[in-house]
Motif scaffolding. Sequence first.
Motif, PDB file in Angstrom:
ATOM      1  N   ASP A 105       0.810  -1.220   0.000  1.00 24.34           N
ATOM      2  CA  ASP A 105       0.000   0.000   0.000  1.00 24.34           C
ATOM      3  C   ASP A 105       0.848   1.277   0.000  1.00 24.34           C
ATOM      4  OD1 ASP A 105       1.042  -0.136   2.528  1.00 24.34           O
ATOM      5  OD2 ASP A 105      -0.874  -0.006   3.592  1.00 24.34           O
ATOM      6  N   SER A 106       2.149   1.125  -0.245  1.00 24.00           N
ATOM      7  CA  SER A 106       3.027   2.299  -0.264  1.00 24.00           C
ATOM      8  C   SER A 106       2.718   3.189  -1.464  1.00 24.00           C
ATOM      9  CB  SER A 106       4.499   1.857  -0.327  1.00 24.00           C
ATOM     10  OG  SER A 106       5.336   2.968  -0.570  1.00 24.00           O
ATOM     11  N   PRO A 107       2.786   4.507  -1.279  1.00 32.11           N
ATOM     12  CA  PRO A 107       2.574   5.425  -2.402  1.00 32.11           C
ATOM     13  C   PRO A 107       3.787   5.504  -3.327  1.00 32.11           C
ATOM     14  CG  PRO A 107       3.108   6.664  -0.430  1.00 32.11           C
ATOM     15  CD  PRO A 107       2.948   5.232  -0.004  1.00 32.11           C
ATOM     16  N   ILE A 108       4.869   4.843  -2.946  1.00 34.53           N
ATOM     17  CA  ILE A 108       6.094   4.888  -3.748  1.00 34.53           C
ATOM     18  C   ILE A 108       5.937   4.002  -4.975  1.00 34.53           C
ATOM     19  CG2 ILE A 108       8.572   4.404  -3.785  1.00 34.53           C
ATOM     20  CD1 ILE A 108       8.608   4.934  -0.771  1.00 34.53           C
ATOM     21  N   LYS A 109       5.962   4.633  -6.146  1.00 40.89           N
ATOM     22  CA  LYS A 109       5.809   3.912  -7.402  1.00 40.89           C
ATOM     23  C   LYS A 109       7.004   4.101  -8.339  1.00 40.89           C
ATOM     24  CE  LYS A 109       1.441   2.958  -6.353  1.00 40.89           C
ATOM     25  NZ  LYS A 109       0.939   1.592  -6.061  1.00 40.89           N
ATOM     26  N   SER A 110       7.805   5.116  -8.084  1.00 41.58           N
ATOM     27  CA  SER A 110       8.913   5.444  -8.985  1.00 41.58           C
ATOM     28  C   SER A 110      10.082   6.004  -8.198  1.00 41.58           C
ATOM     29  CB  SER A 110       8.460   6.471 -10.025  1.00 41.58           C
ATOM     30  OG  SER A 110       8.188   7.723  -9.388  1.00 41.58           O
ATOM     31  N   MET A 133      23.461   0.749  -6.010  1.00 39.95           N
ATOM     32  CA  MET A 133      22.303   0.418  -6.822  1.00 39.95           C
ATOM     33  C   MET A 133      21.210   1.467  -6.671  1.00 39.95           C
ATOM     34  SD  MET A 133      23.118  -2.138  -8.577  1.00 39.95           S
ATOM     35  CE  MET A 133      24.652  -3.079  -8.552  1.00 39.95           C
ATOM     36  N   VAL A 134      21.016   1.966  -5.459  1.00 38.86           N
ATOM     37  CA  VAL A 134      20.035   3.025  -5.243  1.00 38.86           C
ATOM     38  C   VAL A 134      20.418   4.263  -6.041  1.00 38.86           C
ATOM     39  CG1 VAL A 134      19.082   4.643  -3.547  1.00 38.86           C
ATOM     40  CG2 VAL A 134      19.326   2.227  -2.956  1.00 38.86           C
ATOM     41  N   ARG A 135      21.671   4.621  -5.982  1.00 37.75           N
ATOM     42  CA  ARG A 135      22.134   5.818  -6.683  1.00 37.75           C
ATOM     43  C   ARG A 135      22.017   5.660  -8.199  1.00 37.75           C
ATOM     44  NH1 ARG A 135      27.882   7.244  -4.400  1.00 37.75           N
ATOM     45  NH2 ARG A 135      27.542   9.074  -5.722  1.00 37.75           N
ATOM     46  N   GLU A 136      22.294   4.455  -8.683  1.00 31.82           N
ATOM     47  CA  GLU A 136      22.160   4.199 -10.114  1.00 31.82           C
ATOM     48  C   GLU A 136      20.692   4.305 -10.535  1.00 31.82           C
ATOM     49  OE1 GLU A 136      23.477   3.081 -14.043  1.00 31.82           O
ATOM     50  OE2 GLU A 136      24.497   3.892 -12.263  1.00 31.82           O
ATOM     51  N   TYR A 137      19.813   3.764  -9.724  1.00 34.26           N
ATOM     52  CA  TYR A 137      18.383   3.821 -10.013  1.00 34.26           C
ATOM     53  C   TYR A 137      17.895   5.270 -10.081  1.00 34.26           C
ATOM     54  CZ  TYR A 137      13.336   3.072  -9.285  1.00 34.26           C
ATOM     55  OH  TYR A 137      11.960   3.078  -9.396  1.00 34.26           O
ATOM     56  N   LEU A 138      18.344   6.080  -9.135  1.00 34.30           N
ATOM     57  CA  LEU A 138      17.946   7.490  -9.106  1.00 34.30           C
ATOM     58  C   LEU A 138      18.471   8.230 -10.327  1.00 34.30           C
ATOM     59  CD1 LEU A 138      18.582   8.262  -5.315  1.00 34.30           C
ATOM     60  CD2 LEU A 138      16.359   8.018  -6.443  1.00 34.30           C
ATOM     61  N   SER A 141      16.729   7.469 -13.536  1.00 34.46           N
ATOM     62  CA  SER A 141      15.379   8.027 -13.549  1.00 34.46           C
ATOM     63  C   SER A 141      15.388   9.553 -13.589  1.00 34.46           C
ATOM     64  CB  SER A 141      14.608   7.539 -12.316  1.00 34.46           C
ATOM     65  OG  SER A 141      14.554   6.125 -12.284  1.00 34.46           O
ATOM     66  N   LYS A 142      16.575  10.125 -13.827  1.00 35.09           N
ATOM     67  CA  LYS A 142      16.722  11.572 -13.974  1.00 35.09           C
ATOM     68  C   LYS A 142      16.379  12.348 -12.699  1.00 35.09           C
ATOM     69  CE  LYS A 142      17.607  10.697 -18.299  1.00 35.09           C
ATOM     70  NZ  LYS A 142      19.012  10.711 -18.790  1.00 35.09           N
ATOM     71  N   VAL A 143      16.587  11.730 -11.554  1.00 35.97           N
ATOM     72  CA  VAL A 143      16.427  12.434 -10.281  1.00 35.97           C
ATOM     73  C   VAL A 143      17.670  13.298 -10.091  1.00 35.97           C
ATOM     74  CG1 VAL A 143      16.231  12.183  -7.783  1.00 35.97           C
ATOM     75  CG2 VAL A 143      15.011  10.604  -9.300  1.00 35.97           C
ATOM     76  N   SER A 144      17.500  14.578  -9.843  1.00 32.90           N
ATOM     77  CA  SER A 144      18.636  15.499  -9.744  1.00 32.90           C
ATOM     78  C   SER A 144      19.485  15.207  -8.515  1.00 32.90           C
ATOM     79  CB  SER A 144      18.139  16.946  -9.673  1.00 32.90           C
ATOM     80  OG  SER A 144      17.491  17.184  -8.432  1.00 32.90           O
ATOM     81  N   ASP A 145      20.708  15.691  -8.521  1.00 33.11           N
ATOM     82  CA  ASP A 145      21.609  15.498  -7.381  1.00 33.11           C
ATOM     83  C   ASP A 145      21.018  16.109  -6.117  1.00 33.11           C
ATOM     84  OD1 ASP A 145      23.399  14.180  -8.987  1.00 33.11           O
ATOM     85  OD2 ASP A 145      24.706  15.916  -9.307  1.00 33.11           O
ATOM     86  N   VAL A 146      20.392  17.261  -6.254  1.00 31.49           N
ATOM     87  CA  VAL A 146      19.783  17.931  -5.097  1.00 31.49           C
ATOM     88  C   VAL A 146      18.672  17.060  -4.517  1.00 31.49           C
ATOM     89  CG1 VAL A 146      18.425  19.913  -4.326  1.00 31.49           C
ATOM     90  CG2 VAL A 146      20.342  20.243  -5.912  1.00 31.49           C
ATOM     91  N   GLU A 147      17.854  16.496  -5.380  1.00 31.51           N
ATOM     92  CA  GLU A 147      16.765  15.634  -4.920  1.00 31.51           C
ATOM     93  C   GLU A 147      17.315  14.332  -4.352  1.00 31.51           C
ATOM     94  OE1 GLU A 147      13.079  16.635  -7.902  1.00 31.51           O
ATOM     95  OE2 GLU A 147      14.809  15.575  -8.741  1.00 31.51           O
ATOM     96  N   ALA A 148      18.333  13.769  -4.995  1.00 32.74           N
ATOM     97  CA  ALA A 148      18.917  12.503  -4.541  1.00 32.74           C
ATOM     98  C   ALA A 148      19.492  12.626  -3.134  1.00 32.74           C
ATOM     99  CB  ALA A 148      19.995  12.053  -5.512  1.00 32.74           C
ATOM    100  N   GLY A 198      17.543  -5.977 -12.541  1.00 35.45           N
ATOM    101  CA  GLY A 198      16.774  -5.164 -13.453  1.00 35.45           C
ATOM    102  C   GLY A 198      17.586  -4.015 -14.024  1.00 35.45           C
ATOM    103  N   LEU A 199      18.568  -3.550 -13.251  1.00 34.48           N
ATOM    104  CA  LEU A 199      19.428  -2.454 -13.700  1.00 34.48           C
ATOM    105  C   LEU A 199      20.538  -2.938 -14.622  1.00 34.48           C
ATOM    106  CD1 LEU A 199      19.865  -0.434 -10.367  1.00 34.48           C
ATOM    107  CD2 LEU A 199      18.484   0.220 -12.350  1.00 34.48           C
ATOM    108  N   TYR A 200      21.147  -4.070 -14.278  1.00 35.10           N
ATOM    109  CA  TYR A 200      22.347  -4.505 -14.989  1.00 35.10           C
ATOM    110  C   TYR A 200      22.250  -5.848 -15.690  1.00 35.10           C
ATOM    111  CZ  TYR A 200      24.920  -0.648 -12.866  1.00 35.10           C
ATOM    112  OH  TYR A 200      25.363   0.603 -12.511  1.00 35.10           O
ATOM    113  N   GLY A 201      21.131  -6.546 -15.535  1.00 36.28           N
ATOM    114  CA  GLY A 201      21.054  -7.875 -16.110  1.00 36.28           C
ATOM    115  C   GLY A 201      21.910  -8.835 -15.299  1.00 36.28           C
ATOM    116  N   ASP A 202      22.305  -9.967 -15.889  1.00 40.44           N
ATOM    117  CA  ASP A 202      23.187 -10.908 -15.200  1.00 40.44           C
ATOM    118  C   ASP A 202      24.584 -10.303 -15.128  1.00 40.44           C
ATOM    119  OD1 ASP A 202      21.011 -12.537 -15.192  1.00 40.44           O
ATOM    120  OD2 ASP A 202      21.796 -14.001 -16.618  1.00 40.44           O
ATOM    121  N   PHE A 203      25.132 -10.189 -13.929  1.00 39.48           N
ATOM    122  CA  PHE A 203      26.464  -9.603 -13.794  1.00 39.48           C
ATOM    123  C   PHE A 203      27.134 -10.092 -12.519  1.00 39.48           C
ATOM    124  CE2 PHE A 203      23.817  -6.990 -11.170  1.00 39.48           C
ATOM    125  CZ  PHE A 203      24.631  -6.389 -10.210  1.00 39.48           C
TER     126      PHE A 203
END
Length: 339
Positions: free
Chosen positions: A121-126, A147-152, A155-162, A211-216
């Motif tokens: 039920d989290s509102p977090i979708k992206s 991995m979190v930083r790569e995901y952000l 997704s074009k999340v700015s450095d300030v937002e990150a 999902g970010l890098y495939g098999d690695f």
Amino acid sequence: MLKLPNLLAAALLSLGLAAIASAQQALEKTDIRYQGWAGQVTWLELAEELGYLAPLKAKWVGNTTSGPQDIQTVVTGDVDIGGAFNGAVVKLLAKKAPIKAVLGYYGADENTYSGYYVKDDSPIKSARDLVGKKIAVNTLGAHHEFMVREYLERSKVSDVEARQVTLVATPPVTGEQALRQGHVDVTTLGGVLRDKALERGGIRALFTDRGLYGDFTAGTLVLHTKFIEQNPNTTRHLVSALARSIEWARNTPPAEVRARFVKVIESRKRAESADTIQYWKSTGVAGTGGVIKEGELQIWIDWLVKDGLLKPGQVKPADLYTNAFNPYFKNAEKVAASK
């Protein structure tokens, strides 16, 4: 009186035993010091169980708390071999630490990966929904943080937002509880912890490292450069034994691998449970025998350059690792060349 064929067989046997004895005498060390993980089996321990490590012996000196801590003990000389996420290895090597990556040892594939989970039920979708939220990771500056930083970034999340996304160092065993009780908004889960949490239900994946890098292959084992220089024969034998154990696990039915792991855990008598072994599914190692690919290190070099911790061209991946001791390396080169 022995007949010629028997004489020949006896001579060959004698020569074979002499060669083995000679090879054993040529090894510069007898024990390999290492740190373990409670409830888990390292490739070194499996190699010893399979008979690949002999005549070397694995000497357990305690359990590690994280990959970065494990490879730091290699630098200090408290252990002979340690492993960590490639980003942590690159950061340490960039500081001129006297270590060399020699083998890939864990990563992501269809059955083995880490996911970042929220409640149903989290509102977090992206990725943008993570701004102002808390994410549980096992330790800072390692695999889960990158991995979190790569995901952000993807997704074009700015450095300030990150910078408004808070990472909370949380022991993996309490990550699910932290999420369900609302202490964090997202938690990182992998392996048995992920599978058990999914069985209980009520959570969903926001994204995964696969999902970010495939098999690695995500992490490498390292040795001190002095160890390699002073023990070249031991290094070759050690890396070969580890590579063979990885390949054994990659090509053996999972049920048989799990049985071996349980046997190791029960025989070492460390007052631990082997219950989580039933959830083991695969090695997660992408390269044959743990052969290291340059790109697996270049990814994190690029990140350090973006962070301003390295100058462009300051560190080259070829200077950080070697496949020279891996018996599967030449074959891997041939396979790559044929494609």
